[in-house]
Design a protein around this motif. Structure first.
Motif, PDB file in Angstrom:
ATOM      1  N   LEU A  77       0.820  -1.214   0.000  1.00 49.64           N
ATOM      2  CA  LEU A  77       0.000   0.000   0.000  1.00 49.64           C
ATOM      3  C   LEU A  77       0.854   1.265   0.000  1.00 49.64           C
ATOM      4  O   LEU A  77       0.465   2.283  -0.566  1.00 49.64           O
ATOM      5  N   GLN A 136      -5.610   2.804  -4.799  1.00 52.92           N
ATOM      6  CA  GLN A 136      -6.182   1.721  -4.026  1.00 52.92           C
ATOM      7  C   GLN A 136      -5.775   0.353  -4.575  1.00 52.92           C
ATOM      8  O   GLN A 136      -5.524   0.204  -5.766  1.00 52.92           O
ATOM      9  N   TYR A 137      -5.736  -0.595  -3.674  1.00 48.19           N
ATOM     10  CA  TYR A 137      -5.526  -1.995  -4.029  1.00 48.19           C
ATOM     11  C   TYR A 137      -6.682  -2.796  -3.461  1.00 48.19           C
ATOM     12  O   TYR A 137      -7.124  -2.545  -2.332  1.00 48.19           O
ATOM     13  N   SER A 138      -7.135  -3.774  -4.202  1.00 48.86           N
ATOM     14  CA  SER A 138      -8.124  -4.701  -3.651  1.00 48.86           C
ATOM     15  C   SER A 138      -7.378  -5.741  -2.821  1.00 48.86           C
ATOM     16  O   SER A 138      -6.165  -5.916  -2.965  1.00 48.86           O
ATOM     17  N   GLU A 163      -5.679  -8.171  -5.129  1.00 47.67           N
ATOM     18  CA  GLU A 163      -4.422  -7.678  -5.706  1.00 47.67           C
ATOM     19  C   GLU A 163      -3.274  -7.785  -4.698  1.00 47.67           C
ATOM     20  O   GLU A 163      -2.176  -8.231  -5.046  1.00 47.67           O
ATOM     21  N   ILE A 164      -3.546  -7.385  -3.471  1.00 45.34           N
ATOM     22  CA  ILE A 164      -2.510  -7.456  -2.432  1.00 45.34           C
ATOM     23  C   ILE A 164      -2.113  -8.908  -2.208  1.00 45.34           C
ATOM     24  O   ILE A 164      -0.929  -9.235  -2.141  1.00 45.34           O
ATOM     25  N   GLY A 213     -11.291  -0.203  -2.419  1.00 39.15           N
ATOM     26  CA  GLY A 213     -10.060  -0.897  -2.084  1.00 39.15           C
ATOM     27  C   GLY A 213      -9.407  -0.297  -0.861  1.00 39.15           C
ATOM     28  O   GLY A 213     -10.001   0.523  -0.160  1.00 39.15           O
ATOM     29  N   THR A 254      -6.181   1.725   1.065  1.00 43.77           N
ATOM     30  CA  THR A 254      -5.118   2.716   0.930  1.00 43.77           C
ATOM     31  C   THR A 254      -4.458   2.899   2.292  1.00 43.77           C
ATOM     32  O   THR A 254      -5.068   2.621   3.328  1.00 43.77           O
TER      33      THR A 254
END
Length: 133
Positions: free
Chosen positions: A17, A23-25, A28-29, A62, A64
């Motif tokens: 992050l 943003q990441y879902s 995705e992370i 998502g 942050t």
């Protein structure tokens, strides 16, 4: 041991992050850190509750980072992901309620206190920004 895995995944998620704006879902992370998305969501929930990350719900939502990476110590992250019964306290479960067990228990309590002090000291000296270097 589960706490240490949670800690490792939590730190990696925070580094992800911190590595870019936006943003990441959780999926995705999870892909980036080779973790399981469902388990990671529980970790992300704890990190959200602790104020390290923010989450936007809904389509296009998502995670942050809520604080600057240099303002998040590893000690804070560790504490937020720790269960009530820390791993070292399990040593106390091995002592009996007899003279010997009570005597050893006193020593174990001191050792556990020293371990917590040292772990906290080390983890306070690192931030998420340090992990990004």
């Amino acid at each position: 041991m589960a706490e240490l895995k949670r800690f490792g995944y939590g730190l990696q998620a925070l580094v992800v992050l911190a590595s870019r704006s936006g943003q990441y879902s959780s999926t995705e992370i999870a892909e980036l850190i080779n973790g399981e998305a469902t388990a990671l969501r529980k970790i992300l929930s704890r990190l959200t509750d602790a104020g390290f990350i923010e989450v936007s719900q809904g389509r296009g939502g998502g995670y942050t980072l809520a604080r600057r990476p240099e303002d998040i110590t590893l000690a804070e992250v560790y504490r937020s992901l720790q269960d009530d019964g820390a791993q070292w306290e399990r040593m106390l479960d091995t002592t009996g309620n007899n003279f010997f067990g009570k005597k050893v228990r006193e020593s174990f309590v001191q050792i556990i206190t020293d371990i917590h002090t040292q772990v906290d000291h080390v983890l306070l000296s690192y931030t998420i920004a340090d992990l990004m270097e």
